[in-house]
Design a protein around this motif. Structure first.
Motif, mmCIF file in Angstrom:
data_model
loop_
_atom_site.group_PDB
_atom_site.id
_atom_site.type_symbol
_atom_site.label_atom_id
_atom_site.label_comp_id
_atom_site.label_asym_id
_atom_site.label_seq_id
_atom_site.Cartn_x
_atom_site.Cartn_y
_atom_site.Cartn_z
ATOM 1 N N PRO A 1 0.728 -1.264 0.133
ATOM 2 C CA PRO A 1 -0.035 0.097 -0.127
ATOM 3 C C PRO A 1 0.857 1.332 -0.127
ATOM 4 O O PRO A 1 0.205 2.403 -0.366
ATOM 5 C CB PRO A 1 -0.936 -0.064 1.334
ATOM 6 N N GLN A 2 2.144 1.195 0.493
ATOM 7 C CA GLN A 2 2.822 2.222 0.632
ATOM 8 C C GLN A 2 3.805 2.572 -0.612
ATOM 9 O O GLN A 2 4.573 3.646 -0.620
ATOM 10 C CB GLN A 2 3.931 2.315 1.859
ATOM 11 N N TYR A 3 3.697 1.352 -1.646
ATOM 12 C CA TYR A 3 4.416 1.779 -2.877
ATOM 13 C C TYR A 3 3.982 2.992 -3.624
ATOM 14 O O TYR A 3 2.837 3.380 -3.693
ATOM 15 C CB TYR A 3 4.341 0.527 -3.749
ATOM 16 N N PHE A 4 4.841 3.622 -4.457
ATOM 17 C CA PHE A 4 4.586 4.802 -5.318
ATOM 18 C C PHE A 4 5.440 4.575 -6.438
ATOM 19 O O PHE A 4 6.729 4.228 -6.413
ATOM 20 C CB PHE A 4 4.679 6.082 -4.479
ATOM 21 N N ASN A 5 4.901 4.857 -7.668
ATOM 22 C CA ASN A 5 5.717 5.198 -8.961
ATOM 23 C C ASN A 5 6.858 6.164 -8.688
ATOM 24 O O ASN A 5 6.930 7.054 -7.875
ATOM 25 C CB ASN A 5 4.892 5.401 -9.899
ATOM 26 N N SER A 6 7.810 5.926 -9.510
ATOM 27 C CA SER A 6 9.043 6.815 -9.447
ATOM 28 C C SER A 6 8.583 8.366 -9.731
ATOM 29 O O SER A 6 8.099 8.420 -10.740
ATOM 30 C CB SER A 6 10.096 6.165 -10.411
ATOM 31 N N LEU A 7 9.384 8.946 -9.088
ATOM 32 C CA LEU A 7 9.009 10.559 -9.536
ATOM 33 C C LEU A 7 10.605 11.169 -9.964
ATOM 34 O O LEU A 7 11.845 10.645 -9.457
ATOM 35 C CB LEU A 7 8.859 11.355 -7.871
ATOM 36 N N GLU A 8 10.428 12.039 -10.748
ATOM 37 C CA GLU A 8 11.336 12.797 -11.394
ATOM 38 C C GLU A 8 11.430 14.366 -11.101
ATOM 39 O O GLU A 8 10.250 14.809 -10.711
ATOM 40 C CB GLU A 8 11.340 12.737 -13.043
ATOM 41 N N PHE A 9 12.784 14.602 -10.618
ATOM 42 C CA PHE A 9 12.848 15.822 -10.236
ATOM 43 C C PHE A 9 14.020 16.633 -11.040
ATOM 44 O O PHE A 9 14.820 16.196 -11.454
ATOM 45 C CB PHE A 9 13.084 16.204 -8.762
ATOM 46 N N HIS A 10 13.884 17.919 -11.194
ATOM 47 C CA HIS A 10 15.087 18.748 -11.817
ATOM 48 C C HIS A 10 15.137 20.182 -11.192
ATOM 49 O O HIS A 10 14.096 20.449 -10.735
ATOM 50 C CB HIS A 10 14.846 18.863 -13.338
ATOM 51 N N SER A 11 16.010 20.760 -11.367
ATOM 52 C CA SER A 11 16.420 21.686 -10.436
ATOM 53 C C SER A 11 15.955 23.142 -11.346
ATOM 54 O O SER A 11 16.032 23.064 -12.611
ATOM 55 C CB SER A 11 18.019 22.177 -10.085
#
Length: 927
Positions: A613-623
């Motif tokens: 239940p605590q799994y989440f899909n990958s998040l991408e970030f950029h500065s």
């Protein structure tokens, strides 16, 4: 001589003067003292106060007594609130109606005088009532907007009263009379307060009423106001001392070895003040309705508690108002609500390195503030400052709160843990970071860290380059915005509040080892947009905070960490399952001197099973931030480009002025100047003035001010640019006017008008065709500068607009300003030296200089997002365009020079150089 009970208003700098302080009087001092005393007592009461006789309203409370001299005594209230007074303050906000007091009250004495009675003091003071409506702020979209209440009717949300009266320090009774100020100046009032000279936790509240002496129906009449506040007089810490003597806190004696100590109580007070908001973590025995710390009958189970400091003494004794909030409430600028507040006293134990507190509930205040009192004092608290941070514990303050009552007694609640919001300031001296997850980090990051990108220079982990603002994107493309900042680098903490002006300084101080592989800890914080989701968890907190620690490789700019985040809890009870530490965070920093700027790019991944239940899909970030080197280069280049803009506009005025001087000396050359060329040249300076294109000089005023820290310098130069541009426009318009009038009315010069029409007919297709070709080529090539602009604005920025292309096209036309004159010379076959060499060479040089500078900037300057000179949105800039336009400009200058020497058609074959015009020859008839 009449003795007045009320001395006049002395200036504040005389507030602390006490003539009786010294007993060693010389004769001059004694004479001065007698004169001072007689002069003080010879004044009469202010005419304003004479209208409100004290004896008629207060003599039965505290008797009127003649004053003697100024006292160094001061009386005021802390955390005071009031109810009532809506007639003068305006109705409360509908959202706040029925929820707590009307607002906050402030009472302070201006002057206090001793009287002939040792227990009675003459007092002059000021009472301020502030309603809960007033100035404030709210968010509209992404902007912070200030709002004000309506000006009519005049209800400013604040009432001020000037008062005078007497206080009996023995009984604690105070009675004062006075009037309002401003729109309440016609309102007379009586204030009664119960203010004990020495109080304990049970008698620490000051209660009172403010009564209007007017009649119902009078202007600004109001019903009685009730006041409740905390006394700032003498205080006996009897309850906490008694509890410590009975061993009430002895269960925590062994925690001194894992806590930080402080030399004075003021030091720990400052730590509590900076970390005033603490989270409440309820234990498993908080059940069956035994969760509320506010007592029986309260259904509210708070999530946070705020320490409002009342008093902090050097000996480590403290007094607090403990306010309880939920997650949606602000802890600032709101008066305390007695039904949601505890009153507490405590003492700092320097040996055992903890603060012990006793807290009491406030009872009966919901019915009436005048009935409010301190009741149940069975609540105990213990606070301490941990000696180290770790991945799973980053609270500056932790502690416990519990009830001394039995489980079956009324008012009992289960034990509650206290922890300050993680990753927040301050960082007390002696605090260290414990990298307890080193083995797990090594296991996760070993494979990822091997990908080498050597050969370039990457940020040093000890500088501000490591911090950046970021945009986070989930799998569905929804975005959130936040920041990523180191918490510690090696064994030293990182200053996340480093200012832009101090970017050159390292933000980690102390004995710094410059190892290429270094341990780091981070804070990642981002606020969610309405559609942003991590996974199945709903609802998602408004702000997601991820604590992380791992390894940074300064040789490759690669960062790898494991992270933890707290999970939301709907039942307020938290345990080991309330934290998710199965998260991997990776990031790649771009090289420091990358010409294309570059962004920090990274991922936040859950290592849990997809069915968890605590799994989440990958998040991408950029500065969205810049490096120190880039910021310095941008600031230097901005200053250089400001100078170049001013220099170019000044030279334009000089070159046009030289042409005007030339035509005044040779007026016969005026008709042979192309009108089309002068119109284009004049429009080139007129359009920026009319359409504010020159504001592109401040392409993004907000961002430039953020970098430079001084928007005034840019504004002053913008004004200078506008003034110089106006001068150039007027001079060019004058040259156009002279040329136009030189052809008017001259029949023999009609052929020149025909030539200018041909110039226009031929130039328009050339310009339009060239512009279309340039547009298509530009869209295909996308010069690096536009890519930078797109990356900076946002990842989904729109393509270059049609308006932007029109600006670029106008810049291209300005670059070939000599083309119309060259065509005009061709059609007229003129060899008149119509243009001064200083003019056509100088104006061409000014057109080509931005392109030469762009070549330099592209190959010798680092990335930047501000363009003041050679703005890529105002012309076509790339290596190909710069070289092509410079070559064309030089060619046009050379052709104009030859045309003015050998004729407009000198480069054509001889048979095309002759005019195809025939003259009529008169015929003589023969008889």
């Amino acid at each position: 001589m009449k003795i007045s009970p009320f001395p006049p208003n002395f200036r504040s700098n005389h507030h602390r003067i006490n003539p009786l302080k010294s007993l060693n009087f010389s004769l001059p001092h004694l004479l001065i003292f007698l004169i001072f005393t007689l002069s003080v007592n010879s004044y009469t009461i202010s005419p304003q106060f004479l209208q409100i006789p004290y004896s008629n309203h207060c003599n039965d409370v505290v008797s009127e007594t003649p004053s003697v001299h100024l006292s160094n005594l001061t009386l005021h209230l802390s955390s005071a609130i009031f109810s009532g007074g809506s007639e003068i303050l305006g109705p409360r906000n509908a959202l706040l109606a029925g929820k707590g007091p009307s607002g906050s009250a402030l009472f302070r004495t201006l002057f206090v005088y001793n009287t002939l009675n040792d227990h009675i003091f003459a007092v002059q003071g000021r009472l301020v009532l502030k309603g809960r409506r007033g100035f404030g702020r709210f968010r509209r979209g992404l902007r912070l907007v200030s709002y004000r209440p309506p000006k009519i009717p005049v209800r400013v949300g604040q009432a001020v009263f000037k008062l005078h009266g007497f206080w009996n320090s023995e009984s604690g009774k105070m009675c004062m009379v006075g009037s309002g100020v401003s729109f309440l100046r016609d309102v007379n009032v009586v204030l009664n307060l119960d203010y004990l000279n020495v109080s304990s936790i049970f008698t620490s509240f000051v209660k009172g009423t403010l009564r209007n002496l007017g009649n119902v129906g009078d202007k600004n009449y109001f019903e009685g106001v009730e006041i409740l506040g905390v006394s700032m007089g003498g205080y006996d810490f009897t309850l906490v001392e008694s509890e410590k003597g009975n061993g009430g806190f002895s269960e925590f004696d062994k925690l001194g070895s894992v806590s930080l100590g402080f030399k004075t109580g003021e030091e720990v007070c400052s730590v509590v003040q900076y970390s005033s908001r603490v989270e409440l973590v309820y234990s498993d025995d908080c059940g069956a309705g035994k969760c509320s710390v506010l007592g029986e009958g309260s259904e509210f189970v708070p999530e946070f508690m705020v320490f409002d400091e009342v008093e902090c003494l050097e000996n480590g004794r403290v007094r607090y108002m403990l306010r309880f909030l939920n997650s949606s409430q602000s802890s600032y600028n709101l008066p305390f609500d007695p039904s949601m507040t505890l009153v507490a006293e405590g003492v700092w134990d320097g040996v055992k390195k903890r603060m012990d507190l006793v807290a009491c509930r406030i009872v009966n205040a919901t019915e009436s503030l005048s009935k409010g009192s301190v009741g149940d004092c069975s609540i105990r608290l213990m606070l301490r400052v941990p000696a180290w941070f770790s991945l799973r514990n980053r609270s500056v303050i932790i502690g416990q709160m519990w009830s001394k009552k039995m489980v079956n007694e009324s008012g009992y609640f289960g034990r509650v843990s206290l922890q300050s919001e993680e990753n927040r300031q301050p960082r007390p001296d002696g605090l260290i970071y414990n990298y307890a997850e080193y083995q797990n980090v090594e296991k996760v990051c070993e494979k990822k860290i091997k990908a080498k990108r050597k050969g370039k220079t990457y940020p040093d982990g000890h500088t501000s380059d490591m911090r950046f603002d970021m945009t986070v994107r989930n799998k569905k493309g929804h975005k959130a915005w936040g920041y990523s900042s180191p918490l510690s680098v090696g064994d030293k903490f990182y200053d996340q509040h480093q200012l832009v002006s101090d970017l050159a300084k390292p933000v980690v101080e102390g004995n710094q080892s410059r190892s290429n592989m270094m341990n780091v800890s981070y804070v990642l914080n981002f606020k969610n947009s309405p559609n942003f989701k991590l996974g199945a968890e709903t609802p998602l907190p408004s702000s997601v905070v991820i604590s992380a620690e791992g390894i940074y490789d300064a040789d490759t700019g690669f960062l790898c960490m494991i992270g933890c985040r707290h999970l939301s809890s709907h039942n307020k009870i938290k345990n080991n399952n309330s934290i998710d530490c199965e998260i991997v965070v990776t990031a790649e920093y771009p090289p420091l001197k990358a010409k294309d700027g570059g962004n920090v790019k990274g991922n936040i991944q859950s290592t849990r099973s997809k069915v968890d239940p605590q799994y989440f899909n990958s998040l991408e970030f950029h500065s969205n931030s810049v490096y120190t080197y880039q910021a310095r280069q941008s600031l230097w280049r901005m200053d250089l480009e400001i100078i170049m803009v001013l220099f170019s506009n000044t030279l334009a005025c000089i070159f046009v002025g030289l042409q005007l001087f030339y035509v005044y000396k040779h007026p016969d050359v005026l008709p042979f100047i192309s009108i089309v060329m002068l119109v284009i040249l004049t429009l080139a300076h007129m359009i920026p003035l009319l359409l504010n294109f020159e504001a592109m000089f401040l392409s993004n005023h907000r961002r430039q001010t953020l970098l430079s820290g001084n928007g005034g310098w840019l504004e002053v130069n913008e004004v200078l640019v506008r003034v110089i541009t106006m001068i150039a426009f007027l001079m060019e318009f004058r040259l156009l006017q002279l040329t136009w009038f030189s052809r008017s009315g001259e029949e023999r010069l009609k052929n020149l008008w025909v030539c200018d029409k041909k110039v226009l007919y031929l130039s328009l297709p050339l310009f339009i065709g060239g512009g279309l070709i340039a547009w298509f080529v530009h869209l295909l090539t996308k010069p690096y500068m536009n890519i930078i602009l797109l990356n900076l604005e946002s990842a989904n920025s729109t393509q270059i607009s049609l308006l932007g292309e029109l600006k670029s096209f106008a810049g291209l036309v300005r670059d070939v300003i000599l083309l119309p004159q060259m065509i005009f010379n061709l059609f007229s076959d003129s060899n008149v030296k119509a243009l001064a060499p200083s003019f056509y060479v100088g104006m061409t040089l000014l057109s080509l200089l931005p392109h030469a500078y762009d070549l330099y900037r592209a190959h010798n300057s680092s990335w930047s997002f501000t363009y003041i000179y050679a703005n890529p949105r105002m012309d076509y800039y790339s290596t190909v365009w710069d070289i092509s336009i410079c070559c064309a400009g030089v060619l046009f200058v050379f052709i104009i020079f030859l045309q003015q020497q050998f004729g407009g058609r000198f480069f054509l074959p001889r048979r095309y150089r002759e005019n195809s015009l025939y003259e009529k020859v008169p015929v003589t008839g023969t008889e």
